[in-house]
Design a protein around this motif. Structure first.
Motif, PDB file in Angstrom:
ATOM      1  N   ARG A  63       0.829  -1.207   0.000  1.00  0.00           N
ATOM      2  CA  ARG A  63       0.000   0.000   0.000  1.00  0.00           C
ATOM      3  C   ARG A  63       0.865   1.259   0.000  1.00  0.00           C
ATOM      4  NH1 ARG A  63      -5.526  -0.558   1.792  1.00  0.00           N
ATOM      5  NH2 ARG A  63      -5.449   1.549   2.677  1.00  0.00           N
ATOM      6  N   CYS A 300     -14.614  -4.294   8.176  1.00  0.00           N
ATOM      7  CA  CYS A 300     -13.670  -4.123   7.076  1.00  0.00           C
ATOM      8  C   CYS A 300     -14.453  -4.093   5.766  1.00  0.00           C
ATOM      9  CB  CYS A 300     -12.656  -5.262   7.044  1.00  0.00           C
ATOM     10  SG  CYS A 300     -11.535  -5.165   5.637  1.00  0.00           S
ATOM     11  N   CYS A 320     -10.194  -1.521   3.152  1.00  0.00           N
ATOM     12  CA  CYS A 320     -10.208  -0.295   3.953  1.00  0.00           C
ATOM     13  C   CYS A 320     -11.167  -0.466   5.124  1.00  0.00           C
ATOM     14  CB  CYS A 320     -10.607   0.918   3.106  1.00  0.00           C
ATOM     15  SG  CYS A 320     -12.300   0.866   2.470  1.00  0.00           S
ATOM     16  N   PHE A 383      -5.416  -1.517  10.513  1.00  0.00           N
ATOM     17  CA  PHE A 383      -5.129  -0.109  10.277  1.00  0.00           C
ATOM     18  C   PHE A 383      -4.985   0.674  11.587  1.00  0.00           C
ATOM     19  CE2 PHE A 383      -7.593  -1.220   6.338  1.00  0.00           C
ATOM     20  CZ  PHE A 383      -6.506  -1.163   5.475  1.00  0.00           C
TER      21      PHE A 383
END
Length: 467
Positions: A63, A300, A320, A383
Motif C-alpha cells: 500500500r 472491514c 479499507c 489499520f
C-alpha cells in the motif's frame, strides 16, 4: 533530543523505562493470532533475500509503495527482487509517522544488527547485509521464532485443512517449547452471499465424506471439523465479518435460503444475515463447550477497488475500514449466547476505531464469574496497530473496563519478522502507564505495576488460552 530508535525508544519517563526493561522486555511472546504458514515452520524455511522475507506477501508495504506512485510491476509484478526492495527503500523515508517506518527499522536492528537508516542511498548496503545474515543458522524460520522468545503461535486455518503440518510440528523434538496451534476460520462456509460459496460447500462435503444440502448437515460437517481441530490443539476460532448482524429465522427458512444458494441463485442481504447468524450461533456453542476463545473481526470493507480485485484478487492491499453501526446485532448475538449459557471466551475487534467505547461498554454487560476478562477488547487491529491506535484502544479499555485483564498484543501478520510488533506494543504500553504514574494518577508501586505489565504482555494470554 532523543536519538532515533535509541535504547529508550518511546519510553519517555523513568517509570516507563523501568517497567519496560525490568518487566516487559523479556516476557515470552504469545502470538495468538497470525497468518504465518505452518508448512514453512515445519520445513524450517530459509529466505534468499530481504525481499522474499519482507515484500513477498506484505500488503501493508504494498500500500505504501503504491501511495508513492510505484508501478505495480515493482510491487506484485515481475521486477527482480532487488528492484522491488530498492523501490521500497526509496519510499520509506516519506513514511514519517507511519508504524511501518518503526517496524522496518526495529526488524533491521534486532535481526540483522543494522543501526543505520534505510533509504534509496543505503538500499544496496542493507541488501548485502541481509543476504549475509540470512545464511546464518539462526535466521531460518525456526531460528527467528526461537530467538524472538515466541512460545505460542496461533495460525489461521480453514475448516477443510488437514492440519498435517501442525501434527508434524507437535511431534518434532526441535520445536519443544514452542506450541503451534491451528485456529478455526469458517468464513467460507458462512459467507453464503459471496462468490465461491457453493463450490466451497462441495469441498467441505468431500472432506467430510457426506452430503451437505441442509443447514443441519452443514452444522454436522462443521462440528466434525471443529473436533478435528480440537484434536490438533486448537484453542481459538477466528471470524472475519464484514459487519456484525443478528437476524433470526426458522429452520425451514434457513434450509430454503441454503437451497436457493445451492441452486445458484443470489440470496438477499436479509437472507444472508439470517444464515450467517444461525451458523455463528452454532459455532459459538461448539466453541463454548470446548473452552475455546471466539475472535470476531469486523467492519472491514473488502476490495472496494474492483479493477484491482479482478487483476490481483483478495488480500493484496486494497481493503479499507468499513464503518457500520452493527452495535445492535453484536449485542443481540452476545445476549442470545449468554441467555443459553453458551457464550464462549470472546475477543472483539472492530476495524473502526470509533467503536472503542462501544466495545468496552458492551463487554461490561456480559462479563461473567470465574473467568477474569472473559470478554476482551482485542488489540488495535490492522489499520489501528500504530502508536495512536494502540494508545486509544488501551485508554478506552482503561476508562471503561479493566486494562489489567487485557490479553495484549498479536501480530496478525504473514511475516516471521513481525514479532517486533510485540516490542513496539510493550514500549507503548509502558509509556502509557508511566505517564499515568508520573502524573500522580496511579501509585508508584513497582510490585503492582510490574504485575500489570507482565500480565498484559504474557500471563493474561497464557491463562486465557489455557497454555
Amino acid at each position: 533530543m532523543a536519538n532515533f530508535l535509541s535504547k529508550d525508544f518511546l519510553l519517555n519517563t523513568k517509570t516507563a523505562q523501568k517497567l519496560y526493561f525490568e518487566h516487559a522486555q523479556n516476557q515470552p511472546i504469545i502470538d495468538y493470532h497470525c497468518h504465518v504458514s505452518p508448512k514453512e515452520i515445519y520445513e524450517d524455511k530459509r529466505f534468499e533475500n530481504i525481499t522474499e522475507l519482507w515484500l513477498a506477501g506484505d500488503h501493508y508495504k504494498w500500500r505504501l509503495m503504491r501511495s508513492n506512485g510505484v508501478d505495480e510491476y515493482y510491487v506484485t509484478g515481475n521486477a527482480t527482487a532487488y528492484e522491488k526492495f530498492e523501490k521500497f527503500a526509496e519510499m520509506l523515508p516519506k513514511a514519517i509517522g507511519n508504524p511501518m517506518y518503526h517496524w522496518c527499522h526495529l526488524e533491521l536492528k534486532n535481526y540483522f544488527g543494522y543501526e543505520g537508516v534505510l533509504s534509496k542511498e543505503t538500499a544496496k548496503e542493507v541488501w548485502d547485509l541481509c543476504e549475509r545474515k540470512l545464511r546464518e543458522d539462526n535466521m531460518s524460520v525456526r531460528g527467528i521464532i526461537k530467538q524472538s522468545g515466541v512460545v505460542f503461535i496461533g495460525t489461521t486455518d480453514d475448516p477443510i485443512d488437514t492440519l498435517e503440518y501442525h501434527k508434524l510440528i507437535a511431534a518434532d523434538e526441535d520445536m519443544r517449547g514452542v506450541t503451534v496451534a491451528p485456529s478455526f476460520r469458517p468464513d467460507k462456509a458462512l459467507n453464503i452471499d459471496k462468490t465461491g460459496w457453493k463450490e466451497y460447500i462441495e469441498k467441505l462435503s468431500a472432506v467430510c465424506g457426506k452430503q451437505i444440502s441442509t443447514v443441519e448437515q452443514l452444522k454436522s460437517a462443521l462440528s466434525e471439523r471443529i473436533e478435528h481441530f480440537a484434536a490438533h490443539g486448537c484453542r481459538a476460532s477466528d471470524h472475519g465479518l464484514d459487519k456484525t448482524v443478528y437476524v433470526e429465522a426458522s429452520a425451514d427458512e434457513l434450509d430454503g435460503i441454503m437451497k436457493k444458494a445451492l441452486d445458484g441463485n443470489a440470496v438477499s442481504d436479509i437472507e444472508a444475515d439470517a444464515f450467517k447468524t444461525a451458523l455463528l450461533v452454532f459455532c459459538a456453542e461448539e466453541y463454548a463447550c470446548r473452552g475455546w476463545a471466539m475472535q470476531l473481526h469486523y467492519n472491514c470493507l473488502r476490495n472496494p477497488n474492483s479493477t484491482m480485485f479482478e487483476k490481483l484478487g483478495p488480500d493484496t492491499g486494497f481493503d479499507c475500514i468499513g464503518p457500520y453501526n452493527g452495535s445492535r446485532g453484536l449485542a443481540m448475538l452476545l445476549d442470545r449466547l449468554y441467555r443459553t449459557n453458551t457464550l464462549p471466551r470472546t475477543i472483539i475487534y472492530s476495524l473502526d476505531g470509533a467503536d472503542n467505547a462501544f466495545i468496552d461498554t458492551l463487554m461490561g454487560a456480559f462479563q461473567g464469574t470465574q473467568i477474569a476478562g472473559k470478554i476482551q477488547h482485542g488489540s488495535a487491529w490492522w489499520f489501528n496497530d500504530n502508536k495512536q491506535g494502540m494508545r486509544e484502544q488501551m485508554i478506552s479499555l482503561a476508562n471503561l473496563g479493566l486494562l489489567g485483564n487485557f490479553v495484549g498484543m498479536l501480530t496478525d501478520s504473514r511475516s516471521f519478522l513481525s514479532y517486533t510488533r510485540h516490542e513496539y506494543f510493550r514500549r507503548i504500553l509502558c509509556a502509557l502507564i508511566g505517564e499515568w504514574v508520573e502524573n500522580g494518577e496511579y501509585p508508584d508501586d513497582e510490585k503492582a505495576l510490574g504485575t500489570i505489565v507482565e500480565d498484559i504482555c504474557y500471563n493474561n494470554a497464557r491463562r486465557y488460552f489455557g497454555l
